[in-house]
Design a protein around this motif. Structure first.
Motif, PDB file in Angstrom:
ATOM      1  N   LYS A 126       0.715   7.352   2.147  1.00 14.83           N
ATOM      2  CA  LYS A 126      -0.087   8.578   2.232  1.00 14.83           C
ATOM      3  C   LYS A 126      -1.532   8.337   1.792  1.00 14.83           C
ATOM      4  O   LYS A 126      -2.466   8.818   2.426  1.00 14.83           O
ATOM      5  CB  LYS A 126       0.553   9.680   1.391  1.00 14.83           C
ATOM      6  CG  LYS A 126       0.117  11.049   1.803  1.00 14.83           C
ATOM      7  CD  LYS A 126       1.065  12.093   1.308  1.00 14.83           C
ATOM      8  CE  LYS A 126       0.735  13.405   1.985  1.00 14.83           C
ATOM      9  NZ  LYS A 126       1.657  14.456   1.647  1.00 14.83           N
ATOM     10  N   GLU A 127      -1.728   7.575   0.718  1.00 20.21           N
ATOM     11  CA  GLU A 127      -3.083   7.257   0.266  1.00 20.21           C
ATOM     12  C   GLU A 127      -3.826   6.455   1.335  1.00 20.21           C
ATOM     13  O   GLU A 127      -4.997   6.714   1.617  1.00 20.21           O
ATOM     14  CB  GLU A 127      -3.050   6.459  -1.033  1.00 20.21           C
ATOM     15  CG  GLU A 127      -2.701   7.263  -2.254  1.00 20.21           C
ATOM     16  CD  GLU A 127      -2.614   6.398  -3.503  1.00 20.21           C
ATOM     17  OE1 GLU A 127      -3.122   5.261  -3.506  1.00 20.21           O
ATOM     18  OE2 GLU A 127      -2.031   6.886  -4.476  1.00 20.21           O
ATOM     19  N   THR A 128      -3.150   5.483   1.916  1.00 18.87           N
ATOM     20  CA  THR A 128      -3.751   4.657   2.957  1.00 18.87           C
ATOM     21  C   THR A 128      -4.103   5.507   4.173  1.00 18.87           C
ATOM     22  O   THR A 128      -5.182   5.355   4.748  1.00 18.87           O
ATOM     23  CB  THR A 128      -2.786   3.526   3.365  1.00 18.87           C
ATOM     24  OG1 THR A 128      -2.442   2.771   2.201  1.00 18.87           O
ATOM     25  CG2 THR A 128      -3.408   2.611   4.397  1.00 18.87           C
ATOM     26  N   ARG A 159     -10.398   9.032   6.763  1.00 21.85           N
ATOM     27  CA  ARG A 159     -11.784   9.220   6.321  1.00 21.85           C
ATOM     28  C   ARG A 159     -12.696   8.163   6.941  1.00 21.85           C
ATOM     29  O   ARG A 159     -13.781   8.474   7.431  1.00 21.85           O
ATOM     30  CB  ARG A 159     -11.854   9.146   4.791  1.00 21.85           C
ATOM     31  CG  ARG A 159     -13.227   9.437   4.220  1.00 21.85           C
ATOM     32  CD  ARG A 159     -13.273   9.242   2.722  1.00 21.85           C
ATOM     33  NE  ARG A 159     -13.052   7.861   2.313  1.00 21.85           N
ATOM     34  CZ  ARG A 159     -13.981   6.900   2.397  1.00 21.85           C
ATOM     35  NH1 ARG A 159     -15.168   7.157   2.871  1.00 21.85           N
ATOM     36  NH2 ARG A 159     -13.699   5.666   2.004  1.00 21.85           N
ATOM     37  N   LEU A 218       0.827  -1.203   0.000  1.00 23.64           N
ATOM     38  CA  LEU A 218       0.000   0.000   0.000  1.00 23.64           C
ATOM     39  C   LEU A 218       0.863   1.255   0.000  1.00 23.64           C
ATOM     40  O   LEU A 218       1.954   1.274   0.575  1.00 23.64           O
ATOM     41  CB  LEU A 218      -0.904   0.018   1.237  1.00 23.64           C
ATOM     42  CG  LEU A 218      -1.892  -1.131   1.380  1.00 23.64           C
ATOM     43  CD1 LEU A 218      -2.547  -1.086   2.753  1.00 23.64           C
ATOM     44  CD2 LEU A 218      -2.939  -1.065   0.288  1.00 23.64           C
ATOM     45  N   ASP A 219       0.362   2.317  -0.627  1.00 23.97           N
ATOM     46  CA  ASP A 219       0.996   3.622  -0.559  1.00 23.97           C
ATOM     47  C   ASP A 219       0.632   4.239   0.796  1.00 23.97           C
ATOM     48  O   ASP A 219      -0.548   4.295   1.155  1.00 23.97           O
ATOM     49  CB  ASP A 219       0.505   4.509  -1.710  1.00 23.97           C
ATOM     50  CG  ASP A 219       1.096   5.897  -1.640  1.00 23.97           C
ATOM     51  OD1 ASP A 219       0.377   6.812  -1.186  1.00 23.97           O
ATOM     52  OD2 ASP A 219       2.273   6.056  -2.009  1.00 23.97           O
ATOM     53  N   ASN A 256      -4.832   8.716   4.323  1.00 22.67           N
ATOM     54  CA  ASN A 256      -6.005   9.551   4.046  1.00 22.67           C
ATOM     55  C   ASN A 256      -7.285   8.734   4.039  1.00 22.67           C
ATOM     56  O   ASN A 256      -8.321   9.181   4.538  1.00 22.67           O
ATOM     57  CB  ASN A 256      -5.822  10.300   2.721  1.00 22.67           C
ATOM     58  CG  ASN A 256      -4.878  11.472   2.860  1.00 22.67           C
ATOM     59  OD1 ASN A 256      -5.023  12.292   3.748  1.00 22.67           O
ATOM     60  ND2 ASN A 256      -3.891  11.538   1.989  1.00 22.67           N
ATOM     61  N   GLU A 257      -7.226   7.524   3.500  1.00 23.01           N
ATOM     62  CA  GLU A 257      -8.396   6.651   3.468  1.00 23.01           C
ATOM     63  C   GLU A 257      -8.782   6.214   4.877  1.00 23.01           C
ATOM     64  O   GLU A 257      -9.953   6.223   5.249  1.00 23.01           O
ATOM     65  CB  GLU A 257      -8.117   5.427   2.582  1.00 23.01           C
ATOM     66  CG  GLU A 257      -9.259   4.469   2.472  1.00 23.01           C
ATOM     67  CD  GLU A 257     -10.481   5.027   1.747  1.00 23.01           C
ATOM     68  OE1 GLU A 257     -11.549   4.401   1.846  1.00 23.01           O
ATOM     69  OE2 GLU A 257     -10.377   6.077   1.097  1.00 23.01           O
TER      70      GLU A 257
END
Length: 97
Positions: free
Chosen positions: A59-61, A67, A56-57, A63-64
């Protein structure tokens, strides 16, 4: 939404804490989210380690995950990220004025 000053303060607090949970090859699971939500309720500021085998990336993880738990993304450094969620019943972190 955090202001820049609040985010900087949280980053300084996060500098001294160790990750209390991790994301492995199964990724972001319901059990992980429940554990993280409980930790956020108790501490308000939590650091998470993303293992290399998760694919997994970070930063993307981050942010997800923020949320999904209705928290705030604070920072991502290397394979770790920090999430903040205010405890409405018993606030632990007091921001400077």
């Amino acid at each position: 939404m955090l202001t820049g000053k609040q985010r900087a303060y949280l980053k300084s607090l996060a500098n001294g804490i160790k990750p209390i949970t991790q994301i492995g090859k199964e990724g972001v699971t319901d059990a992980f989210l429940k554990q993280l939500d409980d930790a956020l309720r108790a501490r308000e500021l939590v650091k998470v380690h993303v293992l290399e085998n998760s694919g997994l990336d970070v930063k993307e993880t981050a942010n997800e995950v923020a949320r999904l738990v209705r928290g705030e993304f604070v920072q991502a450094i290397g394979s770790k990220f920090t999430i903040y969620k205010k405890n409405r019943e018993k606030q632990i972190i007091q921001f400077p004025k």
